[in-house]
Design a protein around this motif. Structure first.
Motif, PDB file in Angstrom:
ATOM      1  N   GLN A 238     134.903  43.624  33.146  1.00  0.00           N
ATOM      2  CA  GLN A 238     135.422  42.463  32.425  1.00  0.00           C
ATOM      3  C   GLN A 238     136.268  41.634  33.384  1.00  0.00           C
TER       4      GLN A 238
ATOM      5  N   GLU B 237     132.322  39.112  30.237  1.00  0.00           N
ATOM      6  CA  GLU B 237     131.712  40.416  30.448  1.00  0.00           C
ATOM      7  C   GLU B 237     130.665  40.332  31.567  1.00  0.00           C
TER       8      GLU B 237
ATOM      9  N   CYS C 204     137.047  47.696  35.201  1.00  0.00           N
ATOM     10  CA  CYS C 204     135.865  48.502  34.925  1.00  0.00           C
ATOM     11  C   CYS C 204     135.877  48.936  33.455  1.00  0.00           C
ATOM     12  N   GLN C 205     134.750  48.761  32.771  1.00  0.00           N
ATOM     13  CA  GLN C 205     134.671  49.101  31.361  1.00  0.00           C
ATOM     14  C   GLN C 205     134.354  50.577  31.117  1.00  0.00           C
TER      15      GLN C 205
ATOM     16  N   LYS D 192     127.587  51.157  40.161  1.00  0.00           N
ATOM     17  CA  LYS D 192     127.769  49.878  39.490  1.00  0.00           C
ATOM     18  C   LYS D 192     128.001  50.108  38.001  1.00  0.00           C
ATOM     19  N   THR D 193     129.016  49.433  37.483  1.00  0.00           N
ATOM     20  CA  THR D 193     129.366  49.580  36.074  1.00  0.00           C
ATOM     21  C   THR D 193     129.657  48.207  35.470  1.00  0.00           C
ATOM     22  N   PRO D 194     129.666  48.100  34.155  1.00  0.00           N
ATOM     23  CA  PRO D 194     130.064  46.833  33.521  1.00  0.00           C
ATOM     24  C   PRO D 194     131.547  46.551  33.791  1.00  0.00           C
TER      25      PRO D 194
ATOM     26  N   THR E 205     127.760  42.230  32.971  1.00  0.00           N
ATOM     27  CA  THR E 205     126.825  43.311  32.661  1.00  0.00           C
ATOM     28  C   THR E 205     125.473  43.019  33.314  1.00  0.00           C
ATOM     29  N   GLY E 206     124.550  43.972  33.191  1.00  0.00           N
ATOM     30  CA  GLY E 206     123.208  43.786  33.729  1.00  0.00           C
ATOM     31  C   GLY E 206     123.219  43.520  35.220  1.00  0.00           C
TER      32      GLY E 206
ATOM     33  N   MET F 196     126.735  43.405  37.058  1.00  0.00           N
ATOM     34  CA  MET F 196     127.629  44.563  37.143  1.00  0.00           C
ATOM     35  C   MET F 196     128.207  44.695  38.553  1.00  0.00           C
TER      36      MET F 196
END
Length: 403
Positions: A269, A250, A207-208, A265-267, A252-253, A256
Motif C-alpha cells: 500500500q 494498492e 507490505c500488506q 514480491k507482495t502486495p 497489486t498484480g 507488487m
C-alpha cells in the motif's frame, strides 16, 4: 489575431530526475494526467539545475534589512493601477503567464529585490534572478503598457531551457523555481523562497503481508492532483481531487513490490501524508492524460474550484501528519489561475491574478492586461464540449493567516 502556441508533453531529460521501481518509493515529476485513468506516481522531487560559480557573484556580507531594495525597484504587486503586460516574442505566452504570477506575489518580489548582483557582464546575462529583477524594474519604471521579456528568454536559453517553442506550464514553473533557488546566493533568501513555495509530505510504503513499512520525508513544489479516479470516473470538485491524491493506493498484480522481510514480491500500500503547506500553494490540475492508444488528450470537463480552501476540512486524519497548530493554518484564498486554451497540439496560456493590494482580479494575456470579474475567472472551470475555451491548469492559493 492571437498566435496559437502548441502544448507539448514535458521533456524531463534536462531535469536530472530519477525514476525508480518499487519497492523504492518513487519521487518523480507527474506527467500531465493518468495512464488509462489510473494515477501515475504521485510524488515530485525538486531537482537540481545549473548554477553559477560562487566567485561570479558580488556578495553583500553586511546585514540587510527586510526593506532593502535596489534603487527604483519595488515590484508590480506593490503598485496600484499599474499592471504591465509582456509581449509575446514567439510562443512565450507560457513564460509570460508564469512571470506575471511571480511578479504579482508581494512575498516573492520581497525576496527578489534583496538578491546579490553578479559582478561581471557575462554572469549578469546568465543569472536568472537578476534578469527577472531587471525585467521587473523595466515593467515598473517605463510608461509602456507592455514590455519585452527578450533578455530573460535568452538567459533561459543559456540554461538549456527551450524557448520560442511549445511549453508546458507545470514543467516551466518547476524549471524557473529550480534556477531561482540555485542562483540566489544568500542562504537566508533561499530559505525564504523554499518556505514560500515548498510543500512537505511524508511518503509511506507498507507490505500488506508482514506490515513492514518504509517512511520517508519529501518535498514537492506542486500538488499534481488527478481529474479522474482509479476507475476513470470524472471527479466533480477540487476537494474530491485532493482527497483522491492523498488516498492510499494498492499495489497489486504486476505492481507488487519486493519485500525484504517476506523475501518475495507482495502486495503493498502506497500513500502520501501531508506535513506542511507553504504560504503560496500551487495545485497542478492534470488535464492531460494518456488514452488507450498512448495518445495524449486534454480533459476539458468542468471542475469547480473555490475562492476559499480549508485543507483541514478536506483531508481526513489518515491523510495528514501534522501538529494541530500547523493544521489550524491550512486556510487559503485563491490568488492566481494559469489557464490553457486549445488542445494538446495547439494552444495558448494566460493568467488571472488577484492583486494583493487592491483585491481585484486582472487578466494577463501577454501584452493585454485588463480588470475582470470573479465570473470571468470561473469561466476557466471548463466544460466537456469545449474546443478552444480556457480551462484552469495551475491554481495558486495564498495562505490567509501566515504564521
Amino acid at each position: 489575431m492571437k498566435q496559437k502556441d502548441k502544448l507539448c508533453v514535458p521533456d524531463l531529460s534536462d531535469l536530472s530526475m530519477s525514476f525508480c521501481s518499487p519497492p523504492v518509493i518513487v519521487r518523480t515529476i507527474l506527467l500531465m494526467g493518468q495512464r488509462g485513468g489510473h494515477q501515475e506516481s504521485k510524488k515530485l522531487e525538486i531537482s537540481p539545475s545549473e548554477t553559477m560559480k560562487a566567485e561570479d557573484y558580488k556578495e553583500d556580507r553586511g546585514p540587510k534589512s527586510e526593506d532593502w531594495r535596489p534603487p527604483s525597484v519595488f515590484g508590480v504587486a506593490d503598485l496600484k493601477n499599474r499592471a504591465v503586460g509582456l509581449y509575446n516574442i514567439g510562443q512565450t505566452c507560457c513564460l509570460n503567464s508564469l512571470l506575471q504570477v511571480f511578479f504579482m506575489n508581494i512575498h516573492f518580489t520581497k525576496i527578489l529585490r534583496r538578491i546579490s548582483v553578479p559582478v561581471y557582464g557575462t554572469q549578469k546575462r546568465n543569472n536568472v534572478p537578476y534578469q527577472m529583477l531587471l525585467l521587473l524594474e523595466k515593467m515598473q519604471c517605463g510608461k509602456q503598457k507592455a514590455v519585452s521579456p527578450r533578455e530573460l528568454a535568452i538567459c533561459l536559453l543559456g540554461h538549456r531551457v527551450e524557448m520560442f517553442v511549445q511549453c508546458d506550464a507545470a514543467q516551466l514553473f518547476l524549471t524557473l523555481w529550480n534556477l531561482l533557488k540555485k542562483q540566489i546566493r544568500n542562504p537566508e533568501l533561499v530559505g525564504k523562497l523554499s518556505d514560500l513555495y515548498t510543500i512537505s509530505v511524508q511518503e509511506h510504503l507498507a507490505c500488506q503481508i508482514c506490515s513492514s513499512e518504509t517512511t520517508r520525508n519529501s518535498s514537492m513544489l506542486t500538488l499534481p492532483v488527478p481529474l479522474l479516479d482509479s476507475e476513470s470516473y470524472m471527479l466533480k470538485t477540487l476537494e474530491e481531487c485532493l482527497q483522491c491524491f492523498f488516498h492510499p493506493e494498492e499495489l497489486t498484480g504486476h505492481n507488487m513490490c519486493f519485500c525484504e522481510h517476506c523475501g518475495k514480491k507482495t502486495p503493498f500500500q502506497q500513500s502520501v501524508k501531508l506535513v506542511h503547506l507553504p504560504q503560496t500553494l500551487t495545485i497542478h490540475l492534470k488535464r492531460f492524460c494518456f488514452g488507450r492508444s498512448a495518445y495524449i488528450h486534454k480533459i476539458n470537463n468542468r471542475l469547480p474550484f473555490p475562492q476559499d480552501l480549508d485543507f483541514s476540512a478536506v483531508l481526513t486524519e489518515q491523510q495528514y501528519q501534522a501538529y494541530d497548530n500547523e493544521k489550524a493554518a491550512w486556510q487559503y484564498e485563491l490568488f492566481a489561475v494559469v489557464a490553457h486554451s486549445g488542445s494538446t497540439s495547439c494552444g495558448h496560456y494566460c493568467a488571472y491574478i488577484r492583486s494583493l493590494t487592491e483585491c481585484k482580479w486582472y487578466s494577463f494575456n501577454d501584452s493585454i492586461v485588463e480588470q475582470v470579474s470573479w465570473d470571468d475567472v470561473r469561466s476557466t472551470y471548463g466544460h466537456s464540449d469545449l474546443n478552444w475555451g480556457q480551462t484552469a491548469y495551475l491554481l495558486f492559493y495564498m495562505k490567509k493567516h501566515p504564521q
